[in-house]
Enzyme design. Structure first.
Site, short mmCIF file in Angstrom:
data_model
loop_
_atom_site.label_atom_id
_atom_site.label_comp_id
_atom_site.label_asym_id
_atom_site.label_seq_id
_atom_site.Cartn_x
_atom_site.Cartn_y
_atom_site.Cartn_z
NE ARG A 36 -4.31 -1.51 0.40
CZ ARG A 36 -5.43 -1.25 1.08
NH1 ARG A 36 -5.58 -0.13 1.73
NH2 ARG A 36 -6.41 -2.13 1.08
NE ARG A 40 -7.09 5.89 2.89
CZ ARG A 40 -8.08 5.06 3.23
NH1 ARG A 40 -9.33 5.46 3.15
NH2 ARG A 40 -7.81 3.85 3.64
NE ARG A 49 -10.28 8.05 -2.44
CZ ARG A 49 -11.51 8.54 -2.25
NH1 ARG A 49 -11.91 9.59 -2.91
NH2 ARG A 49 -12.32 7.94 -1.40
CG ASP A 86 -9.10 -2.70 -4.11
OD1 ASP A 86 -8.49 -2.08 -3.23
OD2 ASP A 86 -9.89 -3.62 -3.86
CE1 TYR A 160 -13.19 -6.96 1.87
CE2 TYR A 160 -11.58 -8.62 1.22
CZ TYR A 160 -11.94 -7.52 1.98
OH TYR A 160 -11.04 -6.99 2.87
O1 CP3 Z 1 -0.20 -1.46 -2.46
C1 CP3 Z 1 -0.49 -0.53 -3.25
O2 CP3 Z 1 -0.02 0.62 -3.12
C2 CP3 Z 1 -1.32 -0.82 -4.48
C3 CP3 Z 1 -2.73 -0.62 -4.39
C4 CP3 Z 1 -3.63 -1.51 -3.57
C5 CP3 Z 1 -4.86 -1.03 -3.06
N1 CP3 Z 1 -5.53 -2.07 -2.49
C6 CP3 Z 1 -5.34 0.37 -3.15
C7 CP3 Z 1 -6.42 0.82 -2.27
C8 CP3 Z 1 -3.55 -2.87 -3.24
C9 CP3 Z 1 -2.42 -3.85 -3.50
C10 CP3 Z 1 -4.76 -3.21 -2.57
C11 CP3 Z 1 -5.07 -4.58 -2.10
C12 CP3 Z 1 -6.28 -4.82 -1.32
N2 CP3 Z 1 -7.50 -4.22 -1.43
C13 CP3 Z 1 -6.39 -5.84 -0.35
C14 CP3 Z 1 -5.30 -6.81 0.02
C15 CP3 Z 1 -4.30 -6.23 0.93
C16 CP3 Z 1 -4.81 -5.91 2.28
O3 CP3 Z 1 -4.79 -4.72 2.64
O4 CP3 Z 1 -5.24 -6.85 3.00
C17 CP3 Z 1 -7.71 -5.80 0.17
C18 CP3 Z 1 -8.28 -6.69 1.25
C19 CP3 Z 1 -8.40 -4.78 -0.53
C20 CP3 Z 1 -9.85 -4.41 -0.39
C21 CP3 Z 1 -10.02 -2.98 -0.03
N3 CP3 Z 1 -9.74 -1.93 -0.85
C22 CP3 Z 1 -10.52 -2.46 1.19
C23 CP3 Z 1 -10.93 -3.31 2.37
C24 CP3 Z 1 -10.52 -1.07 1.05
C25 CP3 Z 1 -11.08 -0.07 2.02
C26 CP3 Z 1 -10.26 0.08 3.24
C27 CP3 Z 1 -9.57 1.40 3.23
O5 CP3 Z 1 -8.36 1.43 3.49
O6 CP3 Z 1 -10.28 2.41 3.00
C28 CP3 Z 1 -9.98 -0.75 -0.21
C29 CP3 Z 1 -9.78 0.60 -0.76
C30 CP3 Z 1 -8.40 0.95 -1.21
N4 CP3 Z 1 -7.61 0.18 -2.01
C31 CP3 Z 1 -7.70 2.16 -0.91
C32 CP3 Z 1 -6.46 2.09 -1.59
C33 CP3 Z 1 -5.39 3.13 -1.64
C34 CP3 Z 1 -8.26 3.34 -0.10
C35 CP3 Z 1 -9.27 4.02 -0.95
C36 CP3 Z 1 -9.33 5.51 -0.76
O7 CP3 Z 1 -8.37 6.21 -1.15
O8 CP3 Z 1 -10.36 5.97 -0.27
#
Ligand code: CP3
Length: 353
Positions: A36, A40, A49, A86, A160
């Site tokens: 990640r 943010r 964003r 994602d 999910y």
């Molecule tokens: O690593 C990176 O920089 C690449 C991008 C990336 C994102 N999500 C961007 C993202 C990667 C590799 C993921 C993987 C992901 N997404 C996982 C597996 C890794 C982990 O964290 O367990 C999972 C379970 C998800 C599902 C997901 N996506 C959730 C549960 C959420 C919401 C939670 C949150 O942090 O708000 C997301 C949204 C998400 N994916 C964001 C980002 C940067 C935040 C969205 C925003 O900017 O509002």
């Protein structure tokens, strides 16, 4: 610092240190990237964003997504860029509707606890813009940085899809897997199919390594872990290796704990990611000597900074000094993490370079 007596190799010059380690070389200092790493905690991410209005708008505008992918590289000398997308893009392509509710996380409708997968209308075109992002990032990447593509592993994606959202203990998907093995197995296979296509598309577009995120691997009993984590991952890895023998796959079965050795052996991933709950000394003793390991700083230690960070980073570097190691967090970076702590981490890992 305790380093093993034989010197790490640096054959072929710097090249791409991450790819070298994934092929089994040791590097000192180890390559470094952060799960990640685009997100943010970076002001420039928050600005883009906000300008795009939603997370999905950002992902689906490939110029912006490429820009976001590269943002952490502009700040820190990291060894990898990870595609900005994602894991839930796969359910979106399978035909569920996807939204991100601010402060609450993702929603997939209809949840498969109450709908049949065959009622969904696949929209494979939802994957195409992601390949555009990969192409754009690849075109502007420096020659020492590796571009990582990724997908969720089938079990985590299924959790999910079944619940329609994130859940504390994945009880709906776990119940379904016991109650209706046939239906759950069919869901896993569908996810596998689309994930295979998706990862192939990323490789064709320029991804040089792949990571499978199994964020909820830790919630399964041992036999379930075999059936829903190990077996689908092993099948995916076998198919990927068949088509792209030179593209390494990192498996990240978060929370797998004592099942990590079986996971590594039976899935044949090229590297295994370990989370922060695992003692690095234990993991080092437990896993085969030549297996590349990725991890495993506690994201909260990075957030805390200071002496804790220094101590924990050293402990991880020492534990894995004798094997191919990729320095990373044990899970994604937290959004409150001060940028200065990331700078401190880079200095601690790469300082002697
Ligand atoms: O690593 C990176 O920089 C690449 C991008 C990336 C994102 N999500 C961007 C993202 C990667 C590799 C993921 C993987 C992901 N997404 C996982 C597996 C890794 C982990 O964290 O367990 C999972 C379970 C998800 C599902 C997901 N996506 C959730 C549960 C959420 C919401 C939670 C949150 O942090 O708000 C997301 C949204 C998400 N994916 C964001 C980002 C940067 C935040 C969205 C925003 O900017 O509002």
């Amino acid at each position: 610092m305790a380093r093993s007596p034989s010197e790490p190799t640096s054959a072929g010059g710097p090249g791409k240190p991450l790819l070298a380690v994934l092929r089994g070389e040791r590097r000192d200092p180890p390559p470094l990237w952060l799960m990640r790493q685009a997100g943010r905690y970076l002001a420039e991410y928050r600005a883009l964003r906000q300008a795009k209005g939603s997370f999905l708008n950002l992902v689906y505008d490939s110029d912006s997504a490429a820009n976001v992918t590269l943002q952490p590289l502009d700040r820190f000398p990291l060894d990898a860029a990870i595609l900005f997308s994602d894991i839930l893009i796969v359910p979106f392509a399978i035909g569920q509707n996807l939204t991100f509710v601010t402060g609450e996380g993702p929603r997939l409708t209809p949840p498969l606890i109450s709908a049949d997968i065959d009622s969904l209308k696949p929209v494979p075109g939802r994957l195409d813009p992601i390949y555009q992002t990969v192409r754009k990032v690849k075109a502007s990447l420096s020659e020492t940085v590796t571009l990582i593509g990724f997908a969720g592993a089938p079990w985590t994606v299924a959790t999910y899809m079944v619940a329609g959202q994130g859940s504390r203990d994945q009880s709906d998907p776990r119940r379904l897997a016991y109650a209706d093995r046939g239906r759950f197995g069919a869901l896993i296979e569908r996810i596998e199919e689309v994930t295979f296509d998706y990862l192939c598309g990323q490789v064709e577009a320029g991804a040089e390594a792949l990571q499978l995120f199994d964020s909820w691997a830790g919630s399964l009993a041992p036999r379930q872990f075999e059936d829903w984590v190990i077996a689908p991952t092993a099948r995916l890895v076998a198919r990927l290796k068949d088509r792209y023998p030179d593209v390494p796959v990192i498996g990240f079965p978060k929370g797998a704990g004592g099942k990590i050795r079986a996971y590594a052996a039976e899935t044949a991933v090229d590297a295994v990611g370990i989370d922060e709950t695992v003692d690095p000394q234990w993991a080092n003793a437990e896993l085969p000597d030549d297996l590349p390991v990725q991890g495993n700083l506690d994201p909260l230690a990075l957030l805390a900074g200071g002496e804790t960070l220094v101590r924990d980073v050293r402990a991880i570097l020492d534990a894995f000094a004798g094997r191919p190691h990729i320095f990373n967090l044990g899970h994604g970076i937290l959004q409150d993490t001060p940028v200065e702590h990331v700078e401190q981490l880079v200095e601690l890992v790469k300082g002697g370079e």
